[in-house]
Design a protein around this motif. Sequence first.
Motif, short mmCIF file in Angstrom:
data_model
loop_
_atom_site.label_atom_id
_atom_site.label_comp_id
_atom_site.label_asym_id
_atom_site.label_seq_id
_atom_site.Cartn_x
_atom_site.Cartn_y
_atom_site.Cartn_z
N SER A 382 52.50 82.12 81.92
CA SER A 382 52.12 80.74 81.61
C SER A 382 52.40 80.45 80.14
O SER A 382 52.42 81.35 79.29
CB SER A 382 50.64 80.52 81.91
OG SER A 382 49.83 81.27 81.01
N GLU A 384 50.37 78.84 78.37
CA GLU A 384 49.08 79.07 77.73
C GLU A 384 48.97 80.51 77.23
O GLU A 384 48.50 80.76 76.11
CB GLU A 384 47.94 78.77 78.70
CG GLU A 384 46.56 78.89 78.08
CD GLU A 384 45.45 78.47 79.02
OE1 GLU A 384 44.28 78.50 78.60
OE2 GLU A 384 45.76 78.10 80.18
N ASN A 400 47.86 72.81 79.23
CA ASN A 400 47.69 72.92 80.68
C ASN A 400 48.59 71.95 81.44
O ASN A 400 49.05 72.24 82.55
CB ASN A 400 46.23 72.73 81.08
CG ASN A 400 45.73 71.32 80.78
OD1 ASN A 400 46.06 70.74 79.75
ND2 ASN A 400 44.92 70.77 81.66
#
Length: 418
Positions: A382, A384, A400
Amino acid sequence: MIRLLEKEDFEQAVKIYALAYPGMGLQPTEKKVAFVERLIREQEEQTGIRYYGYFSHNDELLGVYALHDFEGNVNGKFQRVFGIGMVAVHLLHKKEKIAFKLLSHFHELARHENVSLVTLYPFKPSFYQKMGYGFGPTRYEFKIKPNALIANGEKALVKFLSTEDEEEIVRLYNDCAETTHGMMKRTWSERQHIKNGVKQYVGVEEEGKLIGALAFTLQPVKDSNFIHHHLVVSEWIWTKPSAYKQLASWLQSQHDQVDRIIFRTNDKSFIHALTNPSNDSNRIIPSVYHEVATTGTGLMYRITNVIDFIHEMNFQSCRKPNENTKLLLFVKDTFLDEQNGLYELTFNGDFWNVTKQSSSKDEVNLIIGIHDLSSWWMGCVSLEALHQYGGVTISNVELNMLDEWFKPKDYPICLTAF
């Protein structure tokens, strides 16, 4: 000069391979001759494999590589994917940047043939990461007792398959590939293994159609007696849960002959299909974590054309923005200079469009290396997580949301070796 190998080049190519990969056992003359014949056949038939060589000014072959032309599932859509393998450099010409030139040629070919994603198995991950390749799916090797499988299927429905079942095995495999992000369609080389009976296959049918298959070999346990074996599963595919359960029940029933089942997979959730996932190491990881698998990194991905990748993929299975959106993305790609730089991504309600910019007055939303971008857009990590480890720079955009828009929801699964 780098060019496609001709028939008379392969003898020299095999000499390079014999010294570059001594583990292949190509030193005996008869092995070299057989390997030459194999490579010529792969080049001349419609196999999807091409061999290229780097030649000196006096036409001496100094380096070689194999190009594999795959059809791969990228986030739910089949597209052409190139793989590079069998990269080898003449033993007397190491450290002359020949491998660098071979990789550059491979990337140029991909861009010329409108292939926006390439992949490889690295001999040294750090070497290829510097060339823009990002880490792909992790491989887990489980070594479980047969009775560790949770299984309540009908093992009596499992039967041996033969070389005559090749087309059904291939059809089943390609059906799985059609619904599995990361999988490649069955290759010519894999078909040869089925034809030659390299591995045993068992399968499950429903209404005359194969819905599950498992390829395996029996491997003697080292330093033990002749009736002590492991069962190595090299391929396990199914299109219905019932087929999985039946094959698992068959594996479970092998406990009288089989000590451990060795299963290698990209799917870490396999642990939840087991009553006891512990392997044979008897190792405890602090505080009290039982070792269940050994893990490895292997397959790596690289985007060779950011614009084509976006337009072809359109991140079709990802969530779309609720309104028209514009993002500025700076891609750091020092190996493919033409790809290094600023991109403007816009979403108009249906499609993502992208243009390369020389500059912009607006603030850049994301700065990322091509290796991390490739891993992220293939669903291996990800954004993130990359941000948490300091690998990317984010500005004026929600992390996100970027993951929801650009990261495939499924982790890639790939069974193809090359």
